[in-house]
Design a protein around this motif. Structure first.
Motif, PDB file in Angstrom:
ATOM      1  N   ASP A  90      55.017 -24.129 -72.353  1.00 34.92           N
ATOM      2  CA  ASP A  90      53.731 -24.584 -71.817  1.00 34.92           C
ATOM      3  C   ASP A  90      52.890 -23.413 -71.332  1.00 34.92           C
ATOM      4  O   ASP A  90      51.666 -23.384 -71.512  1.00 34.92           O
ATOM      5  CB  ASP A  90      53.907 -25.651 -70.739  1.00 34.92           C
ATOM      6  N   ALA A  91      53.530 -22.410 -70.749  1.00 34.35           N
ATOM      7  CA  ALA A  91      52.799 -21.213 -70.309  1.00 34.35           C
ATOM      8  C   ALA A  91      52.296 -20.410 -71.510  1.00 34.35           C
ATOM      9  O   ALA A  91      51.208 -19.828 -71.464  1.00 34.35           O
ATOM     10  CB  ALA A  91      53.678 -20.351 -69.412  1.00 34.35           C
ATOM     11  N   PHE A  92      53.078 -20.392 -72.584  1.00 36.33           N
ATOM     12  CA  PHE A  92      52.667 -19.710 -73.814  1.00 36.33           C
ATOM     13  C   PHE A  92      51.392 -20.366 -74.356  1.00 36.33           C
ATOM     14  O   PHE A  92      50.441 -19.682 -74.747  1.00 36.33           O
ATOM     15  CB  PHE A  92      53.803 -19.777 -74.838  1.00 36.33           C
ATOM     16  N   ILE A  93      51.359 -21.692 -74.352  1.00 36.27           N
ATOM     17  CA  ILE A  93      50.168 -22.422 -74.798  1.00 36.27           C
ATOM     18  C   ILE A  93      48.984 -22.119 -73.871  1.00 36.27           C
ATOM     19  O   ILE A  93      47.863 -21.884 -74.335  1.00 36.27           O
ATOM     20  CB  ILE A  93      50.463 -23.933 -74.874  1.00 36.27           C
ATOM     21  N   ALA A  94      49.243 -22.094 -72.579  1.00 35.06           N
ATOM     22  CA  ALA A  94      48.182 -21.767 -71.617  1.00 35.06           C
ATOM     23  C   ALA A  94      47.686 -20.337 -71.809  1.00 35.06           C
ATOM     24  O   ALA A  94      46.498 -20.058 -71.644  1.00 35.06           O
ATOM     25  CB  ALA A  94      48.686 -21.967 -70.188  1.00 35.06           C
ATOM     26  N   LEU A  95      48.588 -19.433 -72.175  1.00 35.01           N
ATOM     27  CA  LEU A  95      48.209 -18.039 -72.440  1.00 35.01           C
ATOM     28  C   LEU A  95      47.255 -17.973 -73.634  1.00 35.01           C
ATOM     29  O   LEU A  95      46.257 -17.247 -73.601  1.00 35.01           O
ATOM     30  CB  LEU A  95      49.449 -17.181 -72.690  1.00 35.01           C
ATOM     31  N   ILE A  96      47.548 -18.732 -74.673  1.00 35.18           N
ATOM     32  CA  ILE A  96      46.657 -18.769 -75.837  1.00 35.18           C
ATOM     33  C   ILE A  96      45.287 -19.277 -75.412  1.00 35.18           C
ATOM     34  O   ILE A  96      44.257 -18.700 -75.768  1.00 35.18           O
ATOM     35  CB  ILE A  96      47.238 -19.654 -76.960  1.00 35.18           C
ATOM     36  N   ASP A  97      45.278 -20.339 -74.620  1.00 35.63           N
ATOM     37  CA  ASP A  97      44.020 -20.913 -74.152  1.00 35.63           C
ATOM     38  C   ASP A  97      43.248 -19.915 -73.282  1.00 35.63           C
ATOM     39  O   ASP A  97      42.038 -19.757 -73.444  1.00 35.63           O
ATOM     40  CB  ASP A  97      44.290 -22.202 -73.367  1.00 35.63           C
ATOM     41  N   ALA A  98      43.943 -19.251 -72.390  1.00 35.36           N
ATOM     42  CA  ALA A  98      43.283 -18.343 -71.441  1.00 35.36           C
ATOM     43  C   ALA A  98      42.770 -17.067 -72.100  1.00 35.36           C
ATOM     44  O   ALA A  98      41.724 -16.551 -71.722  1.00 35.36           O
ATOM     45  CB  ALA A  98      44.239 -17.987 -70.306  1.00 35.36           C
ATOM     46  N   THR A  99      43.518 -16.560 -73.063  1.00 30.79           N
ATOM     47  CA  THR A  99      43.142 -15.284 -73.690  1.00 30.79           C
ATOM     48  C   THR A  99      42.316 -15.461 -74.957  1.00 30.79           C
ATOM     49  O   THR A  99      41.644 -14.525 -75.385  1.00 30.79           O
ATOM     50  CB  THR A  99      44.397 -14.471 -74.060  1.00 30.79           C
ATOM     51  N   GLU A 100      42.413 -16.645 -75.561  1.00 33.17           N
ATOM     52  CA  GLU A 100      41.822 -16.885 -76.877  1.00 33.17           C
ATOM     53  C   GLU A 100      42.346 -15.889 -77.904  1.00 33.17           C
ATOM     54  O   GLU A 100      41.666 -15.540 -78.871  1.00 33.17           O
ATOM     55  CB  GLU A 100      40.298 -16.895 -76.819  1.00 33.17           C
TER      56      GLU A 100
END
Length: 157
Positions: A90-100
């Motif tokens: 879930d944090a990996f997915i959030a990282l993608i969202d946050a960093t684009e």
């Protein structure tokens, strides 16, 4: 002295657009899986920083996305090959969202010889597969027709 044409692009300089998400082999392709994960996270954080986004901003965006606190220290641990704590899915997915940093999307599929491509290319891929199948069926029909012609010729002689 010849003047160089600065208005016309050199066709040999053209590179096709990148359509597959993922990092180069040196980032995510060698070593133990936990090390590859760390290098991938580190590369995304580095690229985001070069695009003007700090780790503090990324951590804040991830915290909002997840509804729990993500600290800069956590980002540092997830991006360190020496650390034993790895990023959760879930944090990996959030990282993608946050960093684009959408190259992160290619990490998991690449482990299984798959690729991640933008949704805009899905219909083109399906079209290509349909054309391949159509060509296969055309060859099959041509073979059947040739076999029938051969049988017909033998029957007449």
């Amino acid at each position: 002295m010849r003047r160089r044409d600065t208005l016309t692009e050199d066709l040999f300089d053209w590179q096709p657009p990148k359509v597959v998400a993922g990092y180069e082999e040196d980032v995510a392709g060698r070593g133990a899986l936990d090390n590859r994960i760390s290098r991938t996270v580190a590369k995304a954080l580095k690229d985001a920083r070069e695009a003007g986004k700090t780790r503090a901003e990324i951590a804040a965006d991830m915290s909002r996305y997840l509804g729990r606190t993500v600290s800069e220290d956590m980002l540092n641990k997830w991006s360190s090959e020496a650390a034993t704590h790895r990023i959760t899915l879930d944090a990996f997915i959030a990282l993608i969202d946050a960093t684009e940093e959408f190259d992160l999307l290619g990490f998991v599929p690449s482990r299984f010889r798959y690729v991640a491509v933008p949704e805009a290319y899905r219909d083109l891929i399906v079209l290509h597969l349909a054309k391949q199948k159509q060509e296969e069926m055309n060859r099959f029909v041509e073979k059947l027709e040739a076999d029938q012609r051969t049988k017909f010729k033998r029957g007449r002689s």
